[in-house]
Scaffold this motif. Structure first.
Motif, mmCIF file in Angstrom:
data_model
loop_
_atom_site.group_PDB
_atom_site.id
_atom_site.type_symbol
_atom_site.label_atom_id
_atom_site.label_comp_id
_atom_site.label_asym_id
_atom_site.label_seq_id
_atom_site.Cartn_x
_atom_site.Cartn_y
_atom_site.Cartn_z
ATOM 1 N N ALA A 103 -12.832 -17.948 -76.328
ATOM 2 C CA ALA A 103 -12.989 -18.380 -77.723
ATOM 3 C C ALA A 103 -11.992 -19.473 -78.061
ATOM 4 C CB ALA A 103 -12.825 -17.189 -78.658
ATOM 5 N N HIS A 104 -10.748 -19.337 -77.616
ATOM 6 C CA HIS A 104 -9.740 -20.377 -77.857
ATOM 7 C C HIS A 104 -10.125 -21.680 -77.162
ATOM 8 C CE1 HIS A 104 -6.862 -18.141 -80.161
ATOM 9 N NE2 HIS A 104 -6.758 -17.185 -79.237
ATOM 10 N N GLU A 105 -10.673 -21.577 -75.963
ATOM 11 C CA GLU A 105 -11.091 -22.766 -75.220
ATOM 12 C C GLU A 105 -12.250 -23.465 -75.932
ATOM 13 O OE1 GLU A 105 -11.047 -25.646 -72.323
ATOM 14 O OE2 GLU A 105 -9.582 -24.071 -72.695
ATOM 15 N N ILE A 106 -13.206 -22.695 -76.440
ATOM 16 C CA ILE A 106 -14.331 -23.279 -77.176
ATOM 17 C C ILE A 106 -13.834 -23.921 -78.458
ATOM 18 C CG2 ILE A 106 -16.421 -22.697 -78.483
ATOM 19 C CD1 ILE A 106 -16.990 -20.594 -76.287
ATOM 20 N N GLU A 107 -12.926 -23.266 -79.149
ATOM 21 C CA GLU A 107 -12.365 -23.827 -80.385
ATOM 22 C C GLU A 107 -11.624 -25.130 -80.096
ATOM 23 O OE1 GLU A 107 -9.280 -22.527 -83.953
ATOM 24 O OE2 GLU A 107 -9.768 -21.107 -82.374
ATOM 25 N N ARG A 108 -10.887 -25.166 -79.002
ATOM 26 C CA ARG A 108 -10.156 -26.384 -78.634
ATOM 27 C C ARG A 108 -11.131 -27.513 -78.320
ATOM 28 N NH1 ARG A 108 -8.500 -29.104 -74.352
ATOM 29 N NH2 ARG A 108 -9.442 -27.679 -72.874
ATOM 30 N N LEU A 109 -12.223 -27.229 -77.646
ATOM 31 C CA LEU A 109 -13.218 -28.245 -77.311
ATOM 32 C C LEU A 109 -13.948 -28.747 -78.550
ATOM 33 C CD1 LEU A 109 -14.764 -26.742 -74.045
ATOM 34 C CD2 LEU A 109 -13.293 -28.749 -74.238
ATOM 35 N N VAL A 110 -14.231 -27.874 -79.510
ATOM 36 C CA VAL A 110 -14.936 -28.273 -80.738
ATOM 37 C C VAL A 110 -14.050 -29.170 -81.594
ATOM 38 C CG1 VAL A 110 -15.874 -27.373 -82.919
ATOM 39 C CG2 VAL A 110 -16.472 -26.294 -80.765
ATOM 40 N N ARG A 111 -12.774 -28.871 -81.689
ATOM 41 C CA ARG A 111 -11.849 -29.672 -82.504
ATOM 42 C C ARG A 111 -11.579 -31.028 -81.858
ATOM 43 N NH1 ARG A 111 -7.335 -25.614 -84.996
ATOM 44 N NH2 ARG A 111 -8.804 -24.399 -86.201
ATOM 45 N N GLY A 112 -11.760 -31.083 -80.576
ATOM 46 C CA GLY A 112 -11.650 -32.332 -79.875
ATOM 47 C C GLY A 112 -10.301 -32.767 -79.617
#
Length: 89
Positions: free
Chosen positions: A80-89
C-alpha cells in the motif's frame, strides 16, 4: 492349577510397557495403559494439550498462525505504501 478362576489372569496377560531403563537397558515390566504402548510411569496419558488449554499459555501472540498473519499484514502495508508513493509521483 487352573487359571480360569484367577482374577489376575487378565492383568498378567496384558501387553507390557515398551520403555527401557537408561541405566540397565532392561525393558519396563509394568502393564501398558490401554490404548498406549507405555505404562503410566513412562508417560501414558500425560502431558497437556497445546494452545489456550495449556496451563502456561499466555496470549498466543507469538503462535505460528499469528506470526504468519502479521507477516502477511506487513506485506500488504508495504505494498500500500509503494502504491501510494507511485500515485503521488
Amino acid at each position: 492349577m487352573k487359571s480360569d478362576g484367577n482374577p489376575m489372569q487378565s492383568a498378567h496377560a496384558s501387553p507390557r510397557c515398551t520403555a527401557h531403563s537408561k541405566r540397565s537397558g532392561l525393558p519396563c515390566k509394568n502393564p501398558a495403559v490401554r490404548g498406549w504402548s507405555v505404562c503410566r510411569m513412562h508417560g501414558a496419558g500425560g502431558g497437556h494439550s497445546a494452545g489456550a488449554e495449556h496451563p502456561n499459555w499466555k496470549h498466543g501472540m507469538r503462535s505460528r498462525e499469528w506470526t504468519e498473519e502479521r507477516h502477511m499484514l506487513n506485506e500488504l502495508v508495504r505494498e500500500a505504501h509503494e502504491i501510494e508513493r507511485l500515485v503521488r509521483g
